[in-house]
Design a protein around this motif. Structure first.
Motif, PDB file in Angstrom:
ATOM      1  N   VAL C  76       9.855 -82.754 -15.250  1.00 20.14           N
ATOM      2  CA  VAL C  76       8.855 -81.761 -15.065  1.00 20.14           C
ATOM      3  C   VAL C  76       7.456 -82.188 -15.694  1.00 20.14           C
ATOM      4  O   VAL C  76       6.503 -81.547 -15.459  1.00 20.14           O
ATOM      5  CB  VAL C  76       9.203 -80.456 -15.792  1.00 20.14           C
ATOM      6  CG1 VAL C  76      10.451 -80.025 -15.017  1.00 20.14           C
ATOM      7  CG2 VAL C  76       9.405 -80.623 -17.122  1.00 20.14           C
ATOM      8  N   PHE C  82       1.788 -82.402 -15.624  1.00 19.39           N
ATOM      9  CA  PHE C  82       3.057 -81.846 -15.793  1.00 19.39           C
ATOM     10  C   PHE C  82       3.023 -80.912 -14.468  1.00 19.39           C
ATOM     11  O   PHE C  82       2.057 -80.810 -13.754  1.00 19.39           O
ATOM     12  CB  PHE C  82       2.968 -80.813 -16.733  1.00 19.39           C
ATOM     13  CG  PHE C  82       1.783 -79.728 -16.757  1.00 19.39           C
ATOM     14  CD1 PHE C  82       0.450 -80.013 -16.974  1.00 19.39           C
ATOM     15  CD2 PHE C  82       1.729 -78.402 -16.308  1.00 19.39           C
ATOM     16  CE1 PHE C  82      -0.589 -79.211 -16.929  1.00 19.39           C
ATOM     17  CE2 PHE C  82       0.842 -77.386 -16.279  1.00 19.39           C
ATOM     18  CZ  PHE C  82      -0.317 -77.805 -16.643  1.00 19.39           C
ATOM     19  N   ASP C  83       4.279 -80.507 -14.127  1.00 17.30           N
ATOM     20  CA  ASP C  83       4.325 -79.800 -12.846  1.00 17.30           C
ATOM     21  C   ASP C  83       4.562 -78.316 -13.168  1.00 17.30           C
ATOM     22  O   ASP C  83       5.621 -77.825 -13.464  1.00 17.30           O
ATOM     23  CB  ASP C  83       5.618 -80.278 -12.155  1.00 17.30           C
ATOM     24  CG  ASP C  83       5.871 -79.831 -10.771  1.00 17.30           C
ATOM     25  OD1 ASP C  83       5.499 -78.656 -10.516  1.00 17.30           O
ATOM     26  OD2 ASP C  83       6.301 -80.543  -9.746  1.00 17.30           O
ATOM     27  N   ALA C  84       3.810 -77.453 -13.006  1.00 20.27           N
ATOM     28  CA  ALA C  84       3.729 -76.096 -13.512  1.00 20.27           C
ATOM     29  C   ALA C  84       5.092 -75.303 -12.999  1.00 20.27           C
ATOM     30  O   ALA C  84       5.672 -74.801 -13.595  1.00 20.27           O
ATOM     31  CB  ALA C  84       2.429 -75.385 -13.161  1.00 20.27           C
ATOM     32  N   GLU C  85       5.100 -75.561 -11.579  1.00 19.70           N
ATOM     33  CA  GLU C  85       6.262 -74.657 -10.936  1.00 19.70           C
ATOM     34  C   GLU C  85       7.303 -75.135 -11.309  1.00 19.70           C
ATOM     35  O   GLU C  85       8.197 -74.293 -11.485  1.00 19.70           O
ATOM     36  CB  GLU C  85       5.752 -75.033  -9.406  1.00 19.70           C
ATOM     37  CG  GLU C  85       5.745 -73.824  -8.587  1.00 19.70           C
ATOM     38  CD  GLU C  85       5.739 -73.946  -7.148  1.00 19.70           C
ATOM     39  OE1 GLU C  85       6.774 -73.803  -6.700  1.00 19.70           O
ATOM     40  OE2 GLU C  85       4.656 -74.287  -6.680  1.00 19.70           O
ATOM     41  N   ARG C  86       7.962 -76.242 -11.654  1.00 15.18           N
ATOM     42  CA  ARG C  86       9.171 -76.755 -12.092  1.00 15.18           C
ATOM     43  C   ARG C  86       9.374 -76.494 -13.378  1.00 15.18           C
ATOM     44  O   ARG C  86      10.384 -75.912 -13.795  1.00 15.18           O
ATOM     45  CB  ARG C  86       9.023 -78.327 -12.079  1.00 15.18           C
ATOM     46  CG  ARG C  86       9.212 -79.000 -10.533  1.00 15.18           C
ATOM     47  CD  ARG C  86       9.538 -80.225 -10.490  1.00 15.18           C
ATOM     48  NE  ARG C  86       9.141 -80.972  -9.164  1.00 15.18           N
ATOM     49  CZ  ARG C  86       9.578 -81.917  -8.631  1.00 15.18           C
ATOM     50  NH1 ARG C  86      10.432 -82.567  -9.473  1.00 15.18           N
ATOM     51  NH2 ARG C  86       9.487 -82.433  -7.638  1.00 15.18           N
ATOM     52  N   LEU C  88       8.111 -73.743 -14.571  1.00 11.61           N
ATOM     53  CA  LEU C  88       8.625 -72.229 -14.706  1.00 11.61           C
ATOM     54  C   LEU C  88       9.969 -72.016 -14.330  1.00 11.61           C
ATOM     55  O   LEU C  88      10.363 -71.201 -14.867  1.00 11.61           O
ATOM     56  CB  LEU C  88       7.494 -71.588 -13.590  1.00 11.61           C
ATOM     57  CG  LEU C  88       6.090 -71.338 -13.948  1.00 11.61           C
ATOM     58  CD1 LEU C  88       5.612 -70.312 -12.839  1.00 11.61           C
ATOM     59  CD2 LEU C  88       6.299 -70.064 -15.313  1.00 11.61           C
ATOM     60  N   PHE C 111      -1.804 -73.166 -20.030  1.00 14.85           N
ATOM     61  CA  PHE C 111      -0.553 -72.701 -19.276  1.00 14.85           C
ATOM     62  C   PHE C 111       0.694 -72.371 -20.118  1.00 14.85           C
ATOM     63  O   PHE C 111       1.275 -71.411 -20.138  1.00 14.85           O
ATOM     64  CB  PHE C 111      -0.055 -73.703 -18.253  1.00 14.85           C
ATOM     65  CG  PHE C 111       1.262 -73.837 -17.786  1.00 14.85           C
ATOM     66  CD1 PHE C 111       1.526 -72.891 -16.900  1.00 14.85           C
ATOM     67  CD2 PHE C 111       2.350 -74.542 -18.162  1.00 14.85           C
ATOM     68  CE1 PHE C 111       2.716 -72.710 -16.130  1.00 14.85           C
ATOM     69  CE2 PHE C 111       3.640 -74.397 -17.682  1.00 14.85           C
ATOM     70  CZ  PHE C 111       3.709 -73.309 -16.659  1.00 14.85           C
TER      71      PHE C 111
END
Lengths: 333, 247, 287
Positions: C76, C82-86, C88, C111
């Motif tokens: 992630v 970073f990958d915000a959706e992952r 989450l 975030f």
């Protein structure tokens, strides 16, 4: 021609919708997959930001490539021919190096964004001055000055990498891969959109000048093109767009090269349609790359979008080139 | 006939860091409405320079060029000898460059295509045309650029250089029509025989100076021509320009 | 041909996406309980320490380089991106990371704040940084005794003995990358009764001659994998100094030593016998 243009618009909308409606999800065992996952109130902002960011970067890079290809009368010119990306990486390296050696925070120095803007602007000013000193500001002089200065700036960035303790390698390398920020600074995003749309309008309004610029200098001048001011305008527009895109997302490669050529292939060479089509093609290229990277996970998480555009753009450009060779002309793309 | 362009005491020199090359010296000439003027001379005698000055793409070093046409792209058009095109337009696209989609302008494009005999090849890509066809397309573009021949100037640098005789005849007819409608055609030629066929008037240049100016059949007499071209033979081993160190 | 393969590739991509849709489009994944401690680790070194502290089951996401945790954990983010959706999706309570020199990504900070995720950001350069990290994640570990033991182990690392043999520690052959003075490896060397022959900060890219000029008593190579051992040994042997001539070279495979973690202490201690053996044989050979 009109339906082809409509097709491009439809493709942009489709890709935007696709990017909005795909995402990661967990299966029962807790493993992560990628597929259709409708946005929730929580995930929508990220996806919308990614769409807006990718689209504006594509728009900027596509138009920058077109402007510089017209300025330099060279089909191989890209937004980075004027040394913008090397200049920007040099600027970023400067900020990182100064922050590391003096202890001032990078944010106080304007962050990487500030460094990239500074470096890109510096390289543009230097190229403009160098080309003037050489042979006047024709395409060859500008391209040569850009390539030479780009090399010098890259070495400068590498030098800074070397002399800074603990090294900036990870930082700078990661920056140079090119990324679409999912949580961008909203004001930066808005500013970029305004810049991109303004440039689109200006270039579209100047489409007949761009057409005439394809002719011989004398012929164009006799047909009413003010060469010096038109070239200065294209230099400023192309340079600004490239600098803005690089500062926002890092040096994403091949978009500025592939987008204008794809648009030419699809819509023809008249700039009245070529300008908006190039913008659309740029958007399509970056949106697809961003979409593709969501699903491509080789165990290392998402790939940087710059890696995808370069991986896909390189072969695609070679294919374009092989077509042009068959056509017998360098511009017959 | 009133002149459309008048050169008075026009000099042109190009300077580089170490030398000044005099391309034109003290040119006095005028080009009348309804006339076709051939500029003849050996290589590097200043023909192209004179055309470029008349086209307004080059400002003379000294002297004056007075013209009612030179400041408007709708009233003068120029076709350089070896033009290039950086985009692969179709014939029709290239001829209509710089014009709008209005009916009147589209009609001009049609006329220009007809005049050079390329109306049937309108969809062909420029870069797949032969050298002669490319030259005709460029002439057609210049004709289409001009709003109305009356009071306009058409400047052509060696327009017949890669044309076959039939194409030459067709282009000559088109140029005659242009002149008859009140325009002025100025073209550079190295072939004196062709110049006699095409032009009413002629200017003979030698090493950047006018050595004869007047009716074509007078200027293109054997005596003058031998003077124009003899120089080239005499000084074939040296460059046909004067070198002068910068002061 | 190229076009065909290109369209084939895109067809594959489309098919892949569709297949993924089939697999997973069925149910909304259940949100796990937010009261549990769920750690997203953006740093391989921190992952190693967390595993060592017994928090392995709490790690729910990793960086691409985290080798001490299950490969199946989703990637992630890393030190920069970073990958915000992952993130989450795995809904972590904590994100641990080593921020880059340029500082924590402001987007990540905002975030994390918005999502109520605690950020634990420590730059791990020295063993004291590792100690600080252990103290800051101590509340997350269930086994307090183990945390105490690890902190004690760090505190028990002896100080530098100025009379100890001097060693050059090489971690990469191409380019030649050696551990500089201000480095966790330098802190660990007294465990095996050595001290660092280099004193510049961080990781140092240096030439054979520069290393030879230091005239170290011992050359130590630390490899991540077995495959790198030969290259490291060759690089060390080619340093023109007394140590290489008399064979005072030790090359070990020890990934734990390439990441500053609580595991590095034991990994360093494990080198003692190999080092002693080399020093003993070469001193016997010496006249």
């Amino acid at each position: 021609m009109k339906w082809r243009f409509a097709l491009l618009v439809a493709l942009v909308l489709l890709l935007a919708l696709a990017r909005l409606s795909v995402g990661p999800h967990l299966d029962g065992a807790g493993a992560m997959h990628f597929g259709v996952a409708m946005p929730t109130a929580e995930t929508l902002p990220f996806r919308a930001n990614a769409v807006a960011g990718a689209a504006v970067v594509g728009l900027l890079l596509g138009l920058a490539g077109l402007a510089l290809q017209a300025l330099l009368r060279n089909p191989l010119a890209s937004p980075y021919t004027l040394g913008v990306s090397s200049g920007a990486s040099f600027g970023v390296a400067c900020v990182l190096a100064i922050a590391a050696t003096t202890g001032i925070s990078t944010q106080a120095l304007g962050g990487e964004f500030g460094g990239a803007v500074f470096g890109a602007a510096l390289s543009l000013v230097l190229v403009w001055m160098l080309a003037k000193r050489a042979t006047g500001r024709d395409g060859v002089a500008l391209a040569l000055a850009g390539i030479v200065l780009g090399g010098v700036m890259s070495s400068g960035a590498m030098l800074l990498e070397q002399i800074v303790p603990r090294g900036l390698r990870g930082d700078l390398l990661a920056w140079m891969a090119g990324r679409i920020p999912e949580l961008p600074d909203p004001s930066a995003l808005v500013a970029l959109w305004i810049l991109g749309v303004l440039a689109l309008i200006v270039l579209w309004k100047a489409a007949h000048l761009l057409d005439l610029l394809m002719l011989d200098d004398d012929e164009a001048a006799a047909a009413g093109v003010r060469l010096a001011s038109t070239r200065a305008g294209l230099f400023i527009i192309g340079g600004l767009l490239a600098a803005a895109a690089v500062s926002f997302a890092g040096p994403i490669g091949f978009v500025g090269l592939v987008a204008p050529h794809t648009a030419r292939l699809f819509i023809g060479h008249r700039h009245r349609l070529l300008v908006p089509s190039t913008a659309l093609c740029g958007v399509i290229v970056v949106l697809s790359a961003d979409l593709l990277r969501q699903g491509l996970d080789v165990g290392t998480g998402r790939l940087p979008v710059g890696v995808i555009t370069a991986l896909a753009g390189g072969p695609f450009f070679l294919w374009l080139l092989s077509r042009s060779r068959r056509g017998g002309s360098e511009w017959n793309l | 006939m009133e002149p459309l362009i008048t050169f008075s005491r026009v000099c042109m020199h190009f300077s580089t860091r170490s030398v000044i090359t005099n391309a034109l010296a003290d040119i006095d000439a005028s080009f009348a409405r309804g006339s076709t003027t051939a500029i003849v001379g050996a290589n590097a005698s200043g023909k192209s320079t004179m055309l470029r000055i008349a086209a307004g793409v080059l400002a003379p070093s000294t002297g004056r060029v007075e013209s009612s046409a030179v400041h408007s792209a709708l009233k003068r058009a120029f076709v350089p000898q070896r033009g290039s095109c950086a985009a692969d337009f179709s014939v029709e696209e290239l001829v209509s460059l710089g014009t709008s989609t209005r009916c009147a302008e589209q009609a001009r494009v049609e006329c220009a295509l007809d005049a050079v005999g390329l109306a049937s090849r309108r969809a062909v890509r420029y870069h797949s045309l032969s050298g002669g066809e490319q030259q005709r397309v460029r002439v057609a573009r210049a004709i289409a650029q001009i709003a109305s021949p009356n009071g306009s100037v058409l400047l052509l640098d060696e327009p017949f250089s890669s044309l076959d005789p039939a194409e030459v005849a067709r282009l000559v007819r088109a140029l005659r029509v242009f002149a008859q409608e009140g325009g002025s055609v100025i073209l550079s030629l190295h072939d004196a025989g062709l110049a006699r066929e095409v032009a009413h008037d002629a200017i003979a240049l030698r090493m950047g100076r006018v050595i004869a100016h007047g009716r074509a059949h007078e200027v293109l007499s054997p005596a003058i021509l031998s003077e124009v071209y003899a120089h080239e033979m005499l000084e074939a081993s040296t460059t046909a320009r004067w070198l002068r160190p910068t002061l | 041909m190229l076009l065909r393969s290109f369209s084939f590739a895109s067809a594959c991509a489309v098919f892949g996406v569709l297949a993924a849709c089939d697999r997973g489009g069925t149910a909304d994944p259940e949100r796990p309980s937010t009261t549990a401690i769920r750690i997203a680790s953006f740093s391989p070194a921190m992952s190693a320490t967390l595993v060592d502290l017994g928090c392995e089951s709490n790690i729910v996401a990793r960086s691409p380089w985290c080798t001490d945790v299950a490969k199946s954990l989703p990637v992630v983010g890393d030190f920069r991106d970073f990958d915000a959706e992952r993130i989450l999706l795995v809904s972590p309570s904590h994100i641990v990371l080593q921020p880059p020199l340029s500082g924590i990504n402001p987007a990540l900070e905002s975030f994390a704040k918005a999502q109520g995720i605690a950020l634990v950001a420590v730059q791990l350069d020295r063993m004291r940084d590792v100690r600080q990290f252990v103290s800051s994640v101590a509340p997350l570990a269930s086994d307090a005794a183990r945390v105490r033991a690890r902190l004690d182990a760090i505190d028990a690392i002896p100080l530098v003995d100025v009379h100890a043999p001097r060693v050059v520690v090489l971690v990469s052959a191409e380019p030649m990358l050696a551990a500089g003075g201000a480095n966790y490896l330098t802190d660990l060397l007294p465990i095996v009764h050595l001290r660092n022959a280099l004193d510049a900060e961080g990781w140092i890219e240096c030439s054979h001659e520069a290393l030879a000029a230091r005239d170290p008593d011992l050359l130590l190579g630390i490899a991540e994998r077995e495959e790198s051992v030969a290259g490291l040994r060759r690089a060390l042997e080619s340093i023109p100094c007394r140590a290489s001539r008399s064979g005072r070279i030790v090359v070990v495979v020890s990934p734990e030593l390439l990441r500053p973690s609580t595991r590095s202490i034991d990994a360093m201690r494990a080198l003692q016998s190999a080092i002693d053996a080399v020093l003993r044989t070469t001193s016997e050979q010496a006249p």
